[in-house]
Design a protein around this motif. Sequence first.
Motif, PDB file in Angstrom:
ATOM      1  N   GLN A  32      45.772  25.628  28.271  1.00 24.89           N
ATOM      2  CA  GLN A  32      45.116  26.521  27.417  1.00 24.89           C
ATOM      3  C   GLN A  32      46.049  27.833  27.810  1.00 24.89           C
ATOM      4  N   THR A  33      46.043  28.806  26.851  1.00 31.36           N
ATOM      5  CA  THR A  33      46.575  30.277  27.242  1.00 31.36           C
ATOM      6  C   THR A  33      45.511  30.818  28.217  1.00 31.36           C
ATOM      7  N   ILE A  34      46.010  31.473  29.228  1.00 31.69           N
ATOM      8  CA  ILE A  34      44.901  32.188  30.044  1.00 31.69           C
ATOM      9  C   ILE A  34      44.986  33.417  30.327  1.00 31.69           C
ATOM     10  N   GLN A  35      44.180  34.244  31.070  1.00 37.98           N
ATOM     11  CA  GLN A  35      44.495  35.657  31.116  1.00 37.98           C
ATOM     12  C   GLN A  35      43.972  35.857  32.746  1.00 37.98           C
ATOM     13  N   GLU A  36      44.616  36.902  33.486  1.00 38.31           N
ATOM     14  CA  GLU A  36      43.964  37.303  34.710  1.00 38.31           C
ATOM     15  C   GLU A  36      43.474  38.350  34.835  1.00 38.31           C
ATOM     16  N   GLU A  37      42.619  38.845  35.352  1.00 34.48           N
ATOM     17  CA  GLU A  37      41.931  40.115  35.552  1.00 34.48           C
ATOM     18  C   GLU A  37      41.309  40.309  36.688  1.00 34.48           C
ATOM     19  N   VAL A  38      40.892  41.526  37.056  1.00 34.89           N
ATOM     20  CA  VAL A  38      40.044  41.871  38.221  1.00 34.89           C
ATOM     21  C   VAL A  38      38.726  42.798  37.613  1.00 34.89           C
ATOM     22  N   TRP A  39      37.557  42.093  38.092  1.00 33.39           N
ATOM     23  CA  TRP A  39      36.304  42.312  37.357  1.00 33.39           C
ATOM     24  C   TRP A  39      35.335  43.101  38.496  1.00 33.39           C
ATOM     25  N   ALA A  40      34.646  44.105  38.046  1.00 37.64           N
ATOM     26  CA  ALA A  40      33.588  44.486  39.032  1.00 37.64           C
ATOM     27  C   ALA A  40      32.323  43.823  38.574  1.00 37.64           C
ATOM     28  N   ILE A  41      31.696  43.436  39.461  1.00 35.79           N
ATOM     29  CA  ILE A  41      30.485  42.503  38.833  1.00 35.79           C
ATOM     30  C   ILE A  41      29.255  43.229  39.638  1.00 35.79           C
ATOM     31  N   PRO A  42      28.478  43.810  38.772  1.00 32.57           N
ATOM     32  CA  PRO A  42      27.263  44.449  38.889  1.00 32.57           C
ATOM     33  C   PRO A  42      25.933  43.760  39.305  1.00 32.57           C
ATOM     34  N   VAL A  43      26.235  42.974  40.677  1.00 30.15           N
ATOM     35  CA  VAL A  43      25.127  42.451  41.095  1.00 30.15           C
ATOM     36  C   VAL A  43      24.360  43.010  42.360  1.00 30.15           C
ATOM     37  N   THR A  44      23.473  42.396  42.930  1.00 26.34           N
ATOM     38  CA  THR A  44      22.779  43.341  44.022  1.00 26.34           C
ATOM     39  C   THR A  44      23.639  43.892  44.868  1.00 26.34           C
ATOM     40  N   LEU A  45      24.678  43.175  45.555  1.00 23.20           N
ATOM     41  CA  LEU A  45      25.770  43.771  46.331  1.00 23.20           C
ATOM     42  C   LEU A  45      26.911  43.701  45.219  1.00 23.20           C
ATOM     43  N   PRO A  46      27.151  44.948  44.723  1.00 21.34           N
ATOM     44  CA  PRO A  46      28.303  44.775  43.822  1.00 21.34           C
ATOM     45  C   PRO A  46      29.605  44.368  44.489  1.00 21.34           C
TER      46      PRO A  46
END
Length: 289
Positions: A32-46
């Motif tokens: 499949q065509t895919i994409q790369e990213e960097v995410w900030a995940i707002p969990v208990t320990l960001p």
Amino acid sequence: MLRHFLRVFVVYTAVFLVLAVVAFADDRPTSQTIQEEVWAIPVTLPTIAYVVRPVGNGPFPLVVMNHGVSLNQRERGFFPLVEFRDAAMWFARRGYMVVAPSGSGYGAAALDESVFYSKIGGCDNPNFRDAGLAVALIDKWIIEYLTDQKLIVPDDVIVVGQSAGGWAAIALASQNVPGVRAIITFAAGRGGRVGGKPNNNCAPDKLVAATGEFGRTARTPMLWIYIENDTFFGPDLSKRMHQAYTEAGGKAEYNLLPPFGNDGHFLIGSPDSIPLWAPLVGPFLEKHR
């Protein structure tokens, strides 16, 4: 809370900047065509995570990939992007959203080893159990958050880990997290190469005992992959760990691959290794779909 993640790259000052999406294609029928990213995940320990996924809104089946540890500050700055990129793309091209969280002290926050939340303590009395559970907790938070945001198929989650990240995956298996249908580890363990010496584990008997402790409550199917020339967790030690785990009640298929490169411990980081582990991983995923 926003439905979709903030897709950002975080610098040392914690200022969030937008990261451009890069798309890739693969000419195989399953791709499949895919994409790369960097995410900030707002969990208990960001948490900051490298993400590669199919183009589109989903929901997607999820793969969480745990990286290993390093005492080298410069190396920690490259985790997990460099370590997992080709392996992560292999999963993404098969329809998975892959999330590889950066542990505390990694990536843009590469700090001194003493701040690691996953630290095992001194070799005289290492705390292997809690070190694994600390990272497993991050995995649980990420899975719960993605489920709440309706970005993933909630009952179709795979966890993959290498080295200390694999150890965390074994710890996670002991928790029997709802929705996690299978777990895969590469060269899993803790306390390897003390003092930089090959085949010199911190406390092998304690590591085996902790593995058995996890196995007592673990019921999630696992695939364990080790390599003959792994200088961190060699065949003798990994077989002892597997025996302790399965005799305690854990479910794990053990595979020992032939020597790879200068040190098989780093197998998953090489694109040349995919033809070696993919024939094991593919059928395992189909078996536990």
